[in-house]
Each structure stands twice: as structure tokens, then as C-alpha cells.
Design an enzyme around this catalytic site. Sequence first.
Site, PDB file in Angstrom:
ATOM      1  N   GLU A   8      -4.449  -4.428  10.000  1.00 47.04           N
ATOM      2  CA  GLU A   8      -4.321  -3.136  10.693  1.00 47.04           C
ATOM      3  C   GLU A   8      -5.656  -2.438  10.928  1.00 47.04           C
ATOM      4  O   GLU A   8      -5.727  -1.211  10.912  1.00 47.04           O
ATOM      5  CB  GLU A   8      -3.334  -2.207   9.957  1.00 47.04           C
ATOM      6  CG  GLU A   8      -1.896  -2.692  10.055  1.00 47.04           C
ATOM      7  CD  GLU A   8      -0.855  -1.585   9.961  1.00 47.04           C
ATOM      8  OE1 GLU A   8      -1.218  -0.412   9.844  1.00 47.04           O
ATOM      9  OE2 GLU A   8       0.346  -1.915  10.030  1.00 47.04           O
ATOM     10  N   HIS A  39      -0.817   1.650   2.123  1.00 51.10           N
ATOM     11  CA  HIS A  39      -0.538   0.525   1.223  1.00 51.10           C
ATOM     12  C   HIS A  39      -1.555   0.561   0.083  1.00 51.10           C
ATOM     13  O   HIS A  39      -2.657   1.077   0.254  1.00 51.10           O
ATOM     14  CB  HIS A  39      -0.713  -0.818   1.947  1.00 51.10           C
ATOM     15  CG  HIS A  39       0.388  -1.128   2.911  1.00 51.10           C
ATOM     16  ND1 HIS A  39       1.182  -2.234   2.812  1.00 51.10           N
ATOM     17  CD2 HIS A  39       0.827  -0.463   4.017  1.00 51.10           C
ATOM     18  CE1 HIS A  39       2.059  -2.251   3.799  1.00 51.10           C
ATOM     19  NE2 HIS A  39       1.859  -1.186   4.553  1.00 51.10           N
TER      20      HIS A  39
END
Lengths: 409, 409
Positions: B49, B272
Site C-alpha cells: 500500500e 496495520h
Amino acid sequence: MEREPTLRLRVFDLNCWAIRYLSKRRQERVRLIGDMLRRDSFDLVLLQEVWSEQDYSDLMVKLAGCYPFSHYFRSGVIGSGLCVFSRFPILDTLLYQYSLNGYPYMLQHGDWFCGKSVGLVVMKISGIIFNVYVTHLHAEYCREKDAYLPHRLVQAWELAQFIRHTSKAADVVLLGGDLNMHPEDVGIRLLRGWTGLRDAFAEAKHFEGCKNGCTLVPDNCFTEKSELLPFPLGIRIDYILYKAISSFTVKCEELKTTTGPAPGVDIPFSDHEAVMATLHIQRQPQAEGATLGTAELALADVVAEARTEVGVGLRAAQRQRYSSGRMAVLALLLLLLQAMAALGTLAGLGPDQPFPKLSFCLLAFLALGVLVLSVGLHLFHTMEVKMLHGTEDQMWMALRALQERPSDG
Amino acid sequence: MEREPTLRLRVFDLNCWAIRYLSKRRQERVRLIGDMLRRDSFDLVLLQEVWSEQDYSDLMVKLAGCYPFSHYFRSGVIGSGLCVFSRFPILDTLLYQYSLNGYPYMLQHGDWFCGKSVGLVVMKISGIIFNVYVTHLHAEYCREKDAYLPHRLVQAWELAQFIRHTSKAADVVLLGGDLNMHPEDVGIRLLRGWTGLRDAFAEAKHFEGCKNGCTLVPDNCFTEKSELLPFPLGIRIDYILYKAISSFTVKCEELKTTTGPAPGVDIPFSDHEAVMATLHIQRQPQAEGATLGTAELALADVVAEARTEVGVGLRAAQRQRYSSGRMAVLALLLLLLQAMAALGTLAGLGPDQPFPKLSFCLLAFLALGVLVLSVGLHLFHTMEVKMLHGTEDQMWMALRALQERPSDG
């Protein structure tokens, strides 16, 4: 002379030109191809442009006796068109779809919809592991001004990289397919140099077939004569390539092409001629080095040449991305302007003339259509830029590796 | 105890959540990630990402000293978001884009635009060949009714196949990434069973971090709390997996996850948690067999289970293809009807009432819009059907192979 037993492998490769509704006398020709394959029992059959799954199923049923193993590679809207028939068990398969494959709006060329790919089947024949690749690269519609050259080069590069990375446990690598490149084109030189694959036509001890091994010839009644005007003998764009990786040698004993009409009928199997190779594979006491490393400097030149072409494509894609983006902004501005005019009229601020509803609506829909289209184009060219850029980077890395480690395979 | 020297390798994996314009405090967090990576010198950093090339370039500049080698994988409209930083030279790279990745019309989910892929980098560290894979699979937006499960399973299968086919010359295989699957999900079991990869968390001698190794935890201020309601401890969806292929052993000495805010600031690095593994790699005198072959029957069950789910997806895609095709036909009929009405009016055959130009035009544009959309959908779902069907076929071939050759690796 032959201390170790020799494995004799007969390989058949053909672009079948079996496009539903478009290819002439398709079903008849698929039947002819099936009959011939059943008669001349090959070991391995690599077909392209079998777009219809029905044609594949028909062939599978017909060939079940002599080629009990087969695989059809599915991809894209229409399919990959790739399939393999084999006398020997297929142990594993993998499909890699090329990241670039023409333009969705070039409907008359249609390559984009086909999901052009390379298919891999792994087989073990007499204890020898074969990695067999079948592929079909983007067509060349105009040799003088080949707008698809960067895309085809990206495909040739991805094909070479895919073969290199997936064939490390193989004893023998075979590649068959319609590469849509002439033997001396930069893409073929890149593919051969970067993988070490050898050209069955150039290596064959005996050759029989169309002059110079051509597979697209003016004599074939289905070929476009005007496209072959600069090449009175035809062109060679269908190949069988091979190499041995570990302690094996591969030799091409014989190469044949079909020459015109199928036996007993008035039409050929396809608009392409088939390529048929008889290969001799033998274990040899000492391992043969990979072909890479012998001509590193020449290879670096080829990679540099390919990278230049990819760079040309990258700049063209950047220009198209820019102009589609600008068009989208203009369409959006027009829509905003219209919205303001409509609001103004509703609020009674406009002139006293009647409001032209119909032409206003038409203009709004036109602007909306242009907006949607140009946003779509912008996204597509953004993706194209990314992939061309990525390939350019990878080629640069390859060049650096070639220059730094001149003897590494 | 240690006859051969042990290579100690520190691996870092993080889904960075660095989406331009959407991710909160993105630039600040990317800076924090860079600072931390520079401070805690790892050997290998696998990031997901990182959608903005600018963020990658900034990281590259910042990390040039301690991680002189890096690679950014480009694909799709937005990019793959995958990149690798390394203390050791990267010898080669390859990108494989998954054939299915959600739906372009699910704009709110956006996965389709990201070109989800698996990136491979090949490295040689102390004479040991490493194949390092980094990937990010399709997100799970609703666990109870997971419409994307078939797509994620196709991705898990393609990931496993890609690793198997490309890692045959490697000594050690490493995979890091956000797999968007819980440890017991069928996709993870398929991936682990089919490749023989082992889970660093399950194998680690020492563990430190979020409970159960979770990487998406409610304590993180950026996570969507409502999504984690059924999982008060959080979920584990980011993994480091590994295996040794030839005569090497890999052991996970230590596994850590980050736990909330980065040192000295009030925000964590991402939504995360990062996964950090310390691996010990050692040459061992006798070759260790691949993990495959030990639990063939259990593996066959997993493949069968995955194949059932893919089959469910296939039937859903076939229904969607059918209904979009029917919609296209209806829109075409409406357009034809309108064309006939318009021609009739022009020829003076209609009633004497004035022709309702505006509503006629609006209706025609509506029908045209529906036609274009539904043709697009039909093409897309045709492609989806092909890929799901192809994966089902491949899984069937795998099942057959598992049943026929129970001891083959």
C-alpha cells in the site's frame, strides 16, 4: 556414437485462425486440423487462436485416442486461444497474462479483448522434465508505422522473464507460437538472447516447406495479399524455439512447414502455415553451460535497443494520458458551465427568450459522454504508462547486471 | 551444535496504508516508517500500500544509506503498492498480476483499480539464493457474506502456483504481505499446503507483540472499530511465511509485531501493525524433503474445499453475465423501437399530436447509457467466468495429481 538413448520428439505448432463468425470456413478447417493431427501422430501439439471452447472440445474428443492429455488456457474476454495436446501426461500448468496488449478502443484490431498470454505446461517424458510454453504476441498491423511495437516488446520481455524464472528446474525448454515478429526483429533477438533459446529453423539439419521457413505466405488463399506486398516470399512469424538447461542436448533433426492446401481439399488448414519440428534430446555426460554468457555484449546492445523502443512508447503513452486528461477537464468545465446556466435560468436570471431545452440536453449528454470516455482513456493510459515504465526499469536492471557480471548465466 | 555458520536475517513487513488523499496523516506516517527503518536496521523490508511513487522515492532517498537496494512494482491504474528495500543486491524481479481482483464498478472498495499482484525479487545472500515474494490480496469487507471470497481464493491459488513454478532454483523462499485472510481460512491453508510454506508466527521460538500475533487491532486509532466488533483482540491477516527448498533449514528465532503508537509520537505507523521476523538460515548436510508429501490427504481436502468455493463464485458470475447480457438486449430493443417510432413520425405516419422531442431524446440517451454499461458488465463477467472456470480446472488437475501420486513433492 550414441551412448545414451535418444528421445525423439515431434512437435507441431499452428496459429489456427479459428475466430467464431469471422474466420472463413472455420469449422471445416478445425475438422481438417483434427484429422491431420490424428493421422500424423505428433508427440506435442501447440495451437493458437482456438478462440471457441467448442472447437477445443471437438478437437479434444476427436484426439482423445492419440493425444490423451490436453489443456485449454482461459483468459481475457474472448480467451487466450492457446491450447496444448500431448501424448504424455501434463503435470502442471500456469498462465501468465501480458500486462500490455493493445488498446480496448482499437475495436478493428481486437487484440486487447483476447487476453494475450503465455501458457506453460510441465511434462515428464522418459524421466526428462519439459517446460513447454505456448504463446501468441500482439499482431503487427503496419510494419512502417508500428504503433504496437512497444507493447509487443513489453510482451517479448515478459515472455523471456517468465521463461527464465519458471524454467529453472526444467531439463528442456520448448516454446512454440505466433510471435508476430520477423526473425531479425529486436523482440526476437531480445527473447533469444535473454533466454538462450535457439531457433529450430536456423538449427535444423533438414528443412522442407515454404522458402525461408515462411509461415505467412502469399500463396495461402486466406492471407491478406496487400499486407505481404513488400515480402513476395512471405514472412516467418511462427516459431519453435528450444534449449536444454541441465545436462541434456537438444538438436533439431528436421523442420517442416505446411505448404498450402491440406491433402485432398482445396483449402489450407489456416491463414498461417504450420511448423513441425523433430527434436532429438540426449543426456550428455557433462553439463552444457547456458547459452547466456557467450555474447554478453551483443545481448546488452539488444536490451538497450529494446529499452529505447519501450521509451518511445512510454512518451507516446504519456502524451495520450495528458490529452485524455485535458479532454476530461474540458468536458467537466462544460458541464459545470451548463449547470450554472440552467440554475440561472431557473432562478429567472436569464434572458427572456425561451430556454432551448432540447439542444441543452443534447449538449449535456455529449459533454457527459466525452467526460466518461476521456476519464476511461485517462485511466487506461495511466496503466499503460505504469507498465511501460516498469519494463523500462527492469530492462535497465538487466543492463546493469549484464555490464557488472559479464560471465554470469 | 553449529557446524555450518548460521545466517541471521531480519525481515520487516508492513501494510503502510499510504493512499493519497484518503489515508489519514499519510506523509507524517511515511516519514515515521522511514525513520524507524533507518534506526532498526533490518535486512529486508517488504511494504504494501505504498500507492504513491513519490512516497516510495522519498523512502528510497531516506533509506539509501542502510538499504541501498530497492524495487517498486508498477501495475494497474493506481499501482500495485508493493515495494522492497534491501541491504543486499536485488538480482532480478518479476511481477505477476492476479487475473481476478474485484469489480471495477465497486468504486467504494477500489481494489480493482490497484492491480493487485505478487512481486518477486531474487537475491543472493552469503551464497544462498533467496526468492522473496511480496503481495497484497483482495480485502474482505464483510466476513459473513464475503462476495470476494472466490476472487481471493483465485488469488491465493495463483500466488501458490506462481511461487511453486518460480522458486525451483531457490534455496530459501520468503513471502511477506497482507493476505487479508485469517490463519484458519481456506485460502491460507491452500497456500500453505500447496507451497509447503510455514507460518513464522506459529513457528517462532519467541514472540512479542499484539496478542495472538494480531495485525489489525481495535487499539490502533486508525482501524475501523465496527469491523473488528466480532474480534475483540483483533485479527491476524499480515504474514511472514518461509521455507527452505534445497539443503537448508530456516528457523524463526523471534517474531514481533508493533503495538500501537510509534515511539515518541501519538500515532501508529499504519492501520496495520508491522510484522518483524528474525530468521536463522543454516546449511544442513542432508537435503530436507519439501513439506509437500507429508499430509497429502489433508491437502486434497483443502484443494477440494477451495474448489467448491470457486465453483460458487463461478455460478454467481455466470448469473451476472446472463443478467447483464439480458439487460443489454432489452436496451438494444428499446433503442430499435425508438428508432422505428422516430422514422414513423418523420414519414408522417404518427398521430397528429406534437412529437415529444425532449423526453424522446432523454429516453434514447438513457437506453444508450444502459446499453453501454450492460455490454461493459457483460464483457467483464465473461472474463470473470473464464478465470474462475480456469482456476476450477487447475484445481481439479491438482486434485487428480494428489490422488494419483501420493508421495510426489
